[in-house]
Design an enzyme around this catalytic site. Structure first.
Site, PDB file in Angstrom:
ATOM      1  N   SER A 160      96.538  83.049  42.692  1.00  0.00           N
ATOM      2  CA  SER A 160      97.261  81.761  42.702  1.00  0.00           C
ATOM      3  C   SER A 160      97.429  80.965  43.941  1.00  0.00           C
ATOM      4  O   SER A 160      96.178  80.611  44.546  1.00  0.00           O
ATOM      5  CB  SER A 160      98.897  82.389  42.498  1.00  0.00           C
ATOM      6  OG  SER A 160      99.662  81.042  42.136  1.00  0.00           O
ATOM      7  N   ASP A 262      98.748  77.584  32.002  1.00  0.00           N
ATOM      8  CA  ASP A 262      99.174  77.220  33.356  1.00  0.00           C
ATOM      9  C   ASP A 262      98.779  75.970  33.658  1.00  0.00           C
ATOM     10  O   ASP A 262      97.835  75.166  33.360  1.00  0.00           O
ATOM     11  CB  ASP A 262      97.868  77.992  34.207  1.00  0.00           C
ATOM     12  CG  ASP A 262      98.187  78.045  35.481  1.00  0.00           C
ATOM     13  OD1 ASP A 262      99.197  77.428  35.959  1.00  0.00           O
ATOM     14  OD2 ASP A 262      97.665  78.819  36.312  1.00  0.00           O
ATOM     15  N   HIS A 292      99.713  81.685  33.552  1.00  0.00           N
ATOM     16  CA  HIS A 292      99.617  81.796  34.964  1.00  0.00           C
ATOM     17  C   HIS A 292      99.742  83.102  35.483  1.00  0.00           C
ATOM     18  O   HIS A 292     100.939  83.808  35.073  1.00  0.00           O
ATOM     19  CB  HIS A 292     100.378  80.722  35.967  1.00  0.00           C
ATOM     20  CG  HIS A 292     100.141  80.948  37.333  1.00  0.00           C
ATOM     21  ND1 HIS A 292      98.883  80.034  37.836  1.00  0.00           N
ATOM     22  CD2 HIS A 292     100.918  81.475  38.521  1.00  0.00           C
ATOM     23  CE1 HIS A 292      98.815  80.296  39.134  1.00  0.00           C
ATOM     24  NE2 HIS A 292     100.029  81.210  39.566  1.00  0.00           N
TER      25      HIS A 292
END
Length: 319
Positions: A160, A262, A292
């Site tokens: 991320s 995502d 995600h």
């Protein structure tokens, strides 16, 4: 845009049924960070003498702490070093957040992993996080011999926000004439663009931020916007939007991960395609119907597949 319902994989829907709710971050920044701690973060690890990976923490500057993971079965030869950035939208997360992912990399590549505890928003604004990550990378690079690492095989990787940092670091090193320090990068579902600055030639490809704007697990458009605002993310700052960097041809080999549910899915896909177009060797894995950082749920069948693919991605960038 975004009117069609996004595709959810059967395994994810089954997980939601088992949990009895849809995991996700909602509300104000404070509420999002609290939910992240409860839903996504791991407890502090304990050094078990029988564990295949050992670790220690080190304060390398007054503001930056690192965690060094070392495989128990050390190689006689210096190992690669993976400098790792945790996730959390630049506002949450710590050295414990992605401990399992960092530990898996150290054991199964194998390599030394140096995880960077960079400063967070909203107290600190971007690019403080990238500044800290760069300092952490340089510390690992300069201390490679002490770490039993191979200075020719130091790579940057992260989940991320940590993936964004890895791409931003590559951009900085190209600008500074230091690209040879970086053996490769791995962006595991990190953003590489900003929705307020999408060039015309990429607008047809940049769809996930609309398709996955609402009613998706973990991170939706609201959460993404909250994090961007909290750190004063500048849509025109190429440290934050490295997919738009004008000299991508100088980037090292890159491995990317994109998650179908995502809103940042297309950040990874576009970054990969732009690097390819510039002549850089790349590899990408796309996981349709999954949100995600889905791999923080080990009960998903795709989570061990992700981990195995991650190792293959690391081998690719180091080959």
């Amino acid at each position: 845009m975004g009117s069609a319902r996004p595709y959810f994989s059967l395994e994810w829907l089954e997980l939601e049924k088992h949990l009895g709710f849809r995991p996700g971050l909602k509300g104000s920044l404070e509420e999002i960070l609290e939910a992240g701690k409860n839903q996504l973060h791991h407890k502090p690890p304990v050094n078990d003498p029988a564990a295949p990976v050992q670790f220690y923490d080190d304060q390398i500057t007054p503001n930056i702490r690192v965690r060094v993971y070392t495989p128990k079965c050390k190689s006689n030869c210096p190992m690669p070093i993976g400098v790792f950035g945790h996730g959390g939208g630049f506002c949450g997360g710590d050295l414990n957040s992605d401990d399992n992912t960092a530990r898996y990399m150290a054991e199964h590549l194998p390599c030394i992993v140096v995880s960077i505890d960079y400063r967070l928003g909203p107290k600190y604004k971007f690019p403080t996080m990238l500044d800290d990550f760069e300092i952490g990378f340089n510390w690992a690079y300069d201390n490679a011999e002490k770490l039993n690492g191979n200075r020719c095989k130091v790579f940057a990787w992260g989940c991320s926000a940590g993936g964004t940092l890895s791409c931003g670091l590559a951009k900085r090193f190209v600008e500074k004439g230091l690209k040879d320090k970086l053996a490769g990068i791995m962006n595991l579902a990190g953003g590489t663009m900003h929705p307020d600055n999408i060039p015309d030639h990429l607008k047809d490809q940049y769809k996930a931020v609309y398709e996955n704007a609402v009613d998706v697990p973990i991170v939706d458009r609201h959460v993404m916007d909250i994090f961007n605002k909290a750190i004063d993310a500048n849509p025109h700052d190429l440290d934050y939007t490295p997919a738009l960097f004008g000299n991508l041809k100088e980037f090292p080999k890159a491995y990317s991960v994109a998650c179908g549910l995502d809103p940042m899915r297309d950040d990874a896909i576009i970054m990969d395609s732009e690097l390819k177009r510039a002549g850089v060797l790349t590899k990408i894995d796309i996981y349709p119907g999954l949100p995600h950082i889905f791999w923080v749920f080990p009960q998903l069948a795709s989570s061990p597949i992700f981990l195995k693919n991650m190792i293959e991605g690391a081998k690719f960038i180091l080959s």
